[in-house]
Scaffold this motif. Structure first.
Motif, PDB file in Angstrom:
ATOM      1  N   HIS A 136       0.863  -1.176   0.000  1.00 11.55           N
ATOM      2  CA  HIS A 136       0.000   0.000   0.000  1.00 11.55           C
ATOM      3  C   HIS A 136       0.906   1.235   0.000  1.00 11.55           C
ATOM      4  O   HIS A 136       1.815   1.334   0.833  1.00 11.55           O
ATOM      5  N   LYS A 164      -6.916   0.226  -5.232  1.00  8.42           N
ATOM      6  CA  LYS A 164      -7.211   0.018  -3.817  1.00  8.42           C
ATOM      7  C   LYS A 164      -5.989   0.261  -2.932  1.00  8.42           C
ATOM      8  O   LYS A 164      -6.108   0.305  -1.707  1.00  8.42           O
ATOM      9  N   LEU A 260      -4.999   2.241   8.533  1.00 10.29           N
ATOM     10  CA  LEU A 260      -4.809   1.221   7.503  1.00 10.29           C
ATOM     11  C   LEU A 260      -4.282  -0.075   8.117  1.00 10.29           C
ATOM     12  O   LEU A 260      -4.695  -1.174   7.723  1.00 10.29           O
ATOM     13  N   THR A 264      -5.925  -3.701   7.747  1.00 16.65           N
ATOM     14  CA  THR A 264      -5.225  -4.736   6.986  1.00 16.65           C
ATOM     15  C   THR A 264      -4.575  -5.793   7.868  1.00 16.65           C
ATOM     16  O   THR A 264      -4.545  -6.974   7.510  1.00 16.65           O
ATOM     17  N   LEU A 296     -11.806   1.423   4.945  1.00 16.24           N
ATOM     18  CA  LEU A 296     -10.611   0.633   4.677  1.00 16.24           C
ATOM     19  C   LEU A 296     -10.862  -0.830   5.012  1.00 16.24           C
ATOM     20  O   LEU A 296     -11.582  -1.150   5.955  1.00 16.24           O
ATOM     21  N   GLY A 300      -7.165  -2.663   1.274  1.00 17.17           N
ATOM     22  CA  GLY A 300      -6.989  -1.221   1.175  1.00 17.17           C
ATOM     23  C   GLY A 300      -8.330  -0.522   1.094  1.00 17.17           C
ATOM     24  O   GLY A 300      -9.081  -0.494   2.071  1.00 17.17           O
ATOM     25  N   VAL A 301      -8.646   0.040  -0.078  1.00 17.15           N
ATOM     26  CA  VAL A 301      -9.934   0.701  -0.269  1.00 17.15           C
ATOM     27  C   VAL A 301     -11.038  -0.346  -0.315  1.00 17.15           C
ATOM     28  O   VAL A 301     -11.055  -1.209  -1.181  1.00 17.15           O
ATOM     29  N   GLU A 302     -11.954  -0.278   0.634  1.00  9.67           N
ATOM     30  CA  GLU A 302     -13.073  -1.206   0.692  1.00  9.67           C
ATOM     31  C   GLU A 302     -14.324  -0.574   0.084  1.00  9.67           C
ATOM     32  O   GLU A 302     -15.036  -1.182  -0.701  1.00  9.67           O
TER      33      GLU A 302
END
Length: 337
Positions: A136, A164, A260, A264, A296, A300-302
């Protein structure tokens, strides 16, 4: 010193004892600079980081040695360009934070920084694409509205761009908005939650005060909006040419990185932070990247949240921000072309 009545959400995350058994390897590129050092200090406190990898062109081994004496569990290493330092710093990284670049000075806009910082970000992104392509990437280096598209173009050219996993860190705008509103309304910062959308410079920063649940006079709205958009200028002026907003930016960068990591590494749900990402929200207007609240997740981007209900004044702010953003993004892409 920990007996304060209220502990910031960042501190709660930093001292969390609920980390997963295997933490992340996190690199800070530009770790010996004005943002990089305090950012690295804050990240050293995170129980979700097992390995903190620091890179800069000078002084990084000393910064790493200093941080390594802190009694948290993460391993710290410092690298410089010699002996394949950048490769060694990046290999195996889960998250790369990029505060590298030259700071603003009085009279400079973020766009004035472009030529120097664009080259730095491009070269670091190329190294990331080569040595940790799945990491990321968190871009702090200004102007974010242009440097994030540069990272995306580097990855696109290699055919590995994952929208993402590339973020522009705009958290400082939200941090400032919360602080400034709390001062005006005389309320705790925890009660001053302000959504900020758009980009990360001047008129592209759009605070949505109407969504805060608080009432403001017209004068307050105008004054707060201007201060949130140009808060960085206060710091540049106050430092009298000796620097820019380094400490507050480090705090904001650490907050986003920790969020993040929670999503994650720790697998927490419902983690929402503002961030400048590839977004469909104003794509029809030629704006490929836009900052809104983003949920997140493990990749990453949800979920990209919409702007939501706004008033006429805020509609005007967005109308002014969109063409400016379009130009900033095009500038980054043109640099790569």
């Amino acid at each position: 010193m920990f007996a304060t009545r209220q502990i910031s959400s960042l501190a709660k995350r930093a001292f969390s004892t609920t980390a997963a058994s295997n933490g992340a390897k996190v690199a800070v590129l530009g770790a010996a600079g004005g943002i990089g050092q305090p950012l690295s200090l804050l990240l050293k406190q995170s129980s979700l980081i097992s390995h903190l990898s620091l890179y800069d062109i000078v002084n990084t081994p000393g910064v790493a040695a200093d941080l390594s004496h802190i009694n948290s569990n993460s391993k710290v290493e410092g690298f410089t360009p010699k002996d394949n330092g950048l490769k060694n710093a990046l290999t195996g990284c889960d998250i790369v934070v990029i505060p590298a670049g030259v700071p603003r000075k009085p009279g400079m806009t973020r766009d004035d920084l472009f030529n120097t910082n664009a080259s730095i970000v491009r070269d670091l992104a190329q190294a990331c694409a080569e040595h940790c392509p799945k990491a990321h990437i968190l871009v702090i280096a200004n102007p974010v509205n242009s440097t994030v598209p540069i990272v995306a173009e580097v990855y696109n050219k290699k055919g590995i761009f994952d929208p993402k996993r590339v973020f522009g860190v705009t958290t400082l705008d939200v941090v400032r908005a919360s602080r400034f509103v709390s001062e005006v309304k005389k309320i705790p910062v925890e009660d001053a939650k302000i959504t900020v959308v758009g980009g990360h410079s001047g008129v592209t920063i759009v605070p949505l005060l109407s969504q805060s649940g608080h009432k403001f006079t017209e004068e307050e709205v105008k004054a707060l909006t201007h201060r949130i958009q140009f808060g960085g200028d206060e710091v540049v002026k106050a430092k009298d040419g000796a620097g820019s907003a380094t400490l507050s930016m480090a705090f904001a960068g650490a907050r986003f990185t920790n969020s993040l990591l929670e999503a994650t590494v720790a697998g927490k749900k419902g983690i929402v932070e503002p961030t400048f990402v590839k977004s469909p929200i104003f794509e029809k207007d030629g704006v490929e990247f836009f900052a809104t609240n983003v949920e997140l997740g493990p990749e990453g981007v949800e979920k990209i949240h919409p702007v939501g209900k706004i008033n006429e004044f805020e509609e005007g702010l967005i109308a002014a921000a969109v063409p400016e953003l379009k130009g900033n993004i095009a500038k980054g892409k043109k640099f790569m072309a």
